[in-house]
Design a protein around this motif. Structure first.
Motif, mmCIF file in Angstrom:
data_model
loop_
_atom_site.group_PDB
_atom_site.id
_atom_site.type_symbol
_atom_site.label_atom_id
_atom_site.label_comp_id
_atom_site.label_asym_id
_atom_site.label_seq_id
_atom_site.Cartn_x
_atom_site.Cartn_y
_atom_site.Cartn_z
ATOM 1 N N PHE A 43 0.824 -1.211 0.000
ATOM 2 C CA PHE A 43 0.000 0.000 0.000
ATOM 3 C C PHE A 43 0.865 1.271 0.000
ATOM 4 O O PHE A 43 0.395 2.362 0.315
ATOM 5 C CB PHE A 43 -0.986 -0.010 1.182
ATOM 6 C CG PHE A 43 -0.415 0.427 2.505
ATOM 7 C CD1 PHE A 43 0.557 -0.317 3.119
ATOM 8 C CD2 PHE A 43 -0.858 1.585 3.116
ATOM 9 C CE1 PHE A 43 1.101 0.090 4.337
ATOM 10 C CE2 PHE A 43 -0.325 2.003 4.331
ATOM 11 C CZ PHE A 43 0.654 1.248 4.948
ATOM 12 N N GLY A 44 2.131 1.127 -0.404
ATOM 13 C CA GLY A 44 2.998 2.298 -0.526
ATOM 14 C C GLY A 44 3.352 2.905 0.812
ATOM 15 O O GLY A 44 3.620 4.099 0.907
ATOM 16 N N GLY A 45 3.318 2.087 1.861
ATOM 17 C CA GLY A 45 3.570 2.601 3.207
ATOM 18 C C GLY A 45 5.043 2.736 3.515
ATOM 19 O O GLY A 45 5.524 3.803 3.903
ATOM 20 N N HIS A 46 5.795 1.668 3.336
ATOM 21 C CA HIS A 46 7.224 1.638 3.639
ATOM 22 C C HIS A 46 7.798 0.319 3.137
ATOM 23 O O HIS A 46 7.087 -0.431 2.477
ATOM 24 C CB HIS A 46 7.470 1.816 5.146
ATOM 25 C CG HIS A 46 6.870 0.734 6.015
ATOM 26 N ND1 HIS A 46 7.472 0.260 7.142
ATOM 27 C CD2 HIS A 46 5.718 0.035 5.894
ATOM 28 C CE1 HIS A 46 6.714 -0.671 7.704
ATOM 29 N NE2 HIS A 46 5.642 -0.818 6.964
ATOM 30 N N LEU A 47 9.063 0.050 3.413
ATOM 31 C CA LEU A 47 9.724 -1.211 3.040
ATOM 32 C C LEU A 47 9.675 -1.511 1.536
ATOM 33 O O LEU A 47 9.399 -2.635 1.128
ATOM 34 C CB LEU A 47 9.097 -2.401 3.820
ATOM 35 C CG LEU A 47 9.176 -2.355 5.346
ATOM 36 C CD1 LEU A 47 8.417 -3.539 5.950
ATOM 37 C CD2 LEU A 47 10.626 -2.371 5.818
#
Lengths: 424, 169
Positions: free
Chosen positions: A367-371
């Motif tokens: 979801f394009g959050g991180h990592l």
């Protein structure tokens, strides 16, 4: 005498949960909810509402809380949200609290928590996943989650069923992802809006639980309210593997599913590896028609395809080979249990040897959050569920969705690649 | 219903506007309605949040609000001052979230072909029609009884507040 056997599995579960013998399609019922799930993105709004009402949670043991989207936290605001959840769980006696690193909500929920025949709601659209276990499960908003947590019930309109019959046997190079992408290509992005997708047919026995979970998970991408599979030997083997306590005698009504005159029939034996092109999960094409499109990144993970079986399938292709120097391959196991098993069986070493970056369990890149956020003008091939503009990071990036084996083969070549080149 | 009509200036968007486009994932640590409003529909076009100050009705194509269940999408539209969304059709979870939060959502088949950006539009709830800039009227699908009950209670949480105070009635 009503012929209940003709009703959809969804209608039968909703009838049971609302204390009725039978319910009609289109009628509104108030059903008892067995479990409610919230997480660190949708849950803060739910907590605001519960705090605002100053209400006591009547059955905290039915509430499942996950810190999975930002896991571990990449920012100060996310850390603040996590702290609030930890305090909330402690003060309200929420025993089913899954802190960072435990895994993505939907994966953990199917590791021995959700039982066949249950009604489960979650403040996340991919809650449809649990239908693979012959449960009724659907995504709701944060307000409705607060309502269900505080009352133990929720209203549902009994959805119209959309029957999908699966014939033939699933080829070794194909998996649940190729099935659901094919379905999405046929139905379109709102082809099952408000409906219950019900899967049945002789092809079912060739689908592992992992395949079924992927199919049920992405059924929401054509708007389905829920997806459901009948209870069979595959379900029972899976339930036994996780020691899920069930009363089999009360579940026989979940064994019969409608196979005659379906709305849609798929012959699994003719299935090709499929890919969803930018920018819709329903913008589907067979992999050979897209082969050669250059990629910058590849992702294997998410509630859709981050299971042990997915890592194993990818590792079979990557074993003894090296990911293209122009590609970064990110692998995010969907739960701690998945990670532990992949570690014990040597899959993680195989993936690292091939050049993959392995992260802790998280929703992370999906979801394009991180990592593993993608940048401007980059192209990624991903085993996750959505390729909307900006979903995995930059609105200028392009996302292709495919099965873990297609992602793995593409990571090796540096461009979209048919996995059959690497499989037998 | 206490609301009789809603009037405003239109912003037109296309089919399948997903909730990632309404509120991109990077803003999901926000829960404040006004803060979220600054980013409403930014994923579709970064210039939209600025336009929403004067355009307070959204006219959309099919399947508005598909994808993620994030209620932030409804909060962002409310925070940006959007009074209603008129669409060819809505995705399921967004529709429920909008009702629960008191954002007016009406399905008016044909609307996206008959409205242009910047048009003045009236949603007449008593007559069940959308009045176009030309004076032409377009009927919208009747709002279901269960949905009306929630709107009349002032949203789902207000209804819950009453249930918790007086017991289930």
């Amino acid at each position: 005498m009503v012929n209940v056997a003709m009703d959809s599995l969804t209608a039968k579960i909703l009838a049971r949960a609302s204390g009725r013998d039978r319910v009609e399609v289109g009628e509104t019922v108030v059903a008892t909810v067995d479990k409610v799930m919230i997480h660190d993105v949708t849950g803060p709004i739910t907590l605001d509402l519960i705090d605002n009402l100053n209400a006591r949670i009547p059955k905290p043991e039915s509430l499942y809380i996950f810190l999975d989207h930002y896991s571990p936290s990449p920012s100060i605001p996310a850390s603040g949200i996590h702290r609030r959840f930890r305090i909330f769980a402690r003060t309200n006696g929420v025993i089913n609290f899954f802190d960072v690193g435990e895994g993505v909500c939907h994966q953990v929920m199917v590791e021995g928590i959700v039982k066949p025949g249950e009604v489960v709601v979650g403040a996340d659209s991919h809650t449809t996943t649990y239908g693979a276990l012959a449960a009724f499960s659907t995504g709701i908003g944060s307000s409705e989650a607060a309502y269900a947590i505080l009352t133990g019930r929720l209203w549902f309109k009994v959805p119209e069923p959309l029957y999908v019959r699966l014939d033939g046997a699933l080829p070794s190079y194909a998996s649940g992802k190729d099935i659901i992408l094919s379905v999405l290509g046929i139905l379109g992005q709102e082809g099952a809006n408000y409906k219950a997708l019900e899967f049945a047919g002789p092809g079912l026995r060739t689908l592992s639980m992992s395949d079924r979970l992927t199919v049920a998970n992405m059924s929401v991408e054509c708007g389905a309210k829920n997806a459901i599979f009948p209870l069979d030997e595959v379900t029972l083997d899976y339930v036994r593997e996780f020691n899920t306590p069930i009363d089999l005698s009360s579940l026989s009504y979940l064994r019969t599913a409608k196979v005659e005159s379906p709305h849609l029939t798929l012959d699994l034996s003719t299935l090709e590896p499929m890919v969803a092109k930018p920018h819709s999960p329903a913008n589907v094409a067979p992999v050979p028609s897209v082969e050669g499109v250059s990629i910058d990144a590849a992702f294997i993970g998410s509630c859709t395809n981050g299971r042990y079986e997915d890592l194993l399938a990818a590792a079979r292709i990557l074993k003894g080979r090296r990911v293209s120097k122009d590609v970064r391959l990110i692998v995010t196991p969907a739960s701690k249990r998945v990670l532990m098993r992949a570690l014990q069986d040597g899959l993680i070493k195989m993936l690292l040897d091939a050049g993959a970056v392995v992260t802790p369990p998280s929703c992370g890149a999906c979801f394009g959050g991180h990592l593993g956020v993608v940048g401007d003008d980059e192209v990624i091939i991903s085993s996750s569920n959505r390729n909307f503009v900006g979903r995995m990071g930059s609105p200028k990036a392009k996302i292709y969705l495919a099965s873990p084996v297609t992602v793995a083969a593409s990571a090796l070549e540096g461009c979209v690649t048919d996995p059959r080149r690497y499989l037998g | 219903m206490c609301l009789k009509s809603v009037e405003g200036i239109v912003l037109v968007v296309g089919d399948n506007v997903d909730t990632d486009a309404i509120v991109p994932g990077r803003y999901l640590t926000l829960t404040d309605t006004r803060e979220l409003g600054k980013h409403a529909l930014e994923g579709l076009d970064p210039s939209i949040p600025g336009k929403l100050k004067e355009r307070n009705l959204i006219v959309a194509g099919r399947n508005f609000g598909c994808g993620s269940s994030r209620e932030h999408a409804v909060l962002a539209l409310l925070g940006a001052g959007v009074k209603a969304v008129v669409a060819e059709s809505f995705a399921r979870i967004f529709y429920r979230n909008a009702i629960n939060r008191g954002l007016l959502v009406v399905e008016a088949p044909g609307v996206s072909q008959k409205v242009s950006d910047g048009d003045r539009l009236v949603i007449d709830l008593e007559s069940g029609v959308v009045v176009l800039a030309s004076g032409e009227t377009l009927p919208f699908k009747p709002i279901a009884r269960e949905v009306l009950e929630i709107i009349e209670a002032g949203g789902l949480i207000e209804r819950l507040r009453k249930e918790l105070q007086y017991g289930r009635g």
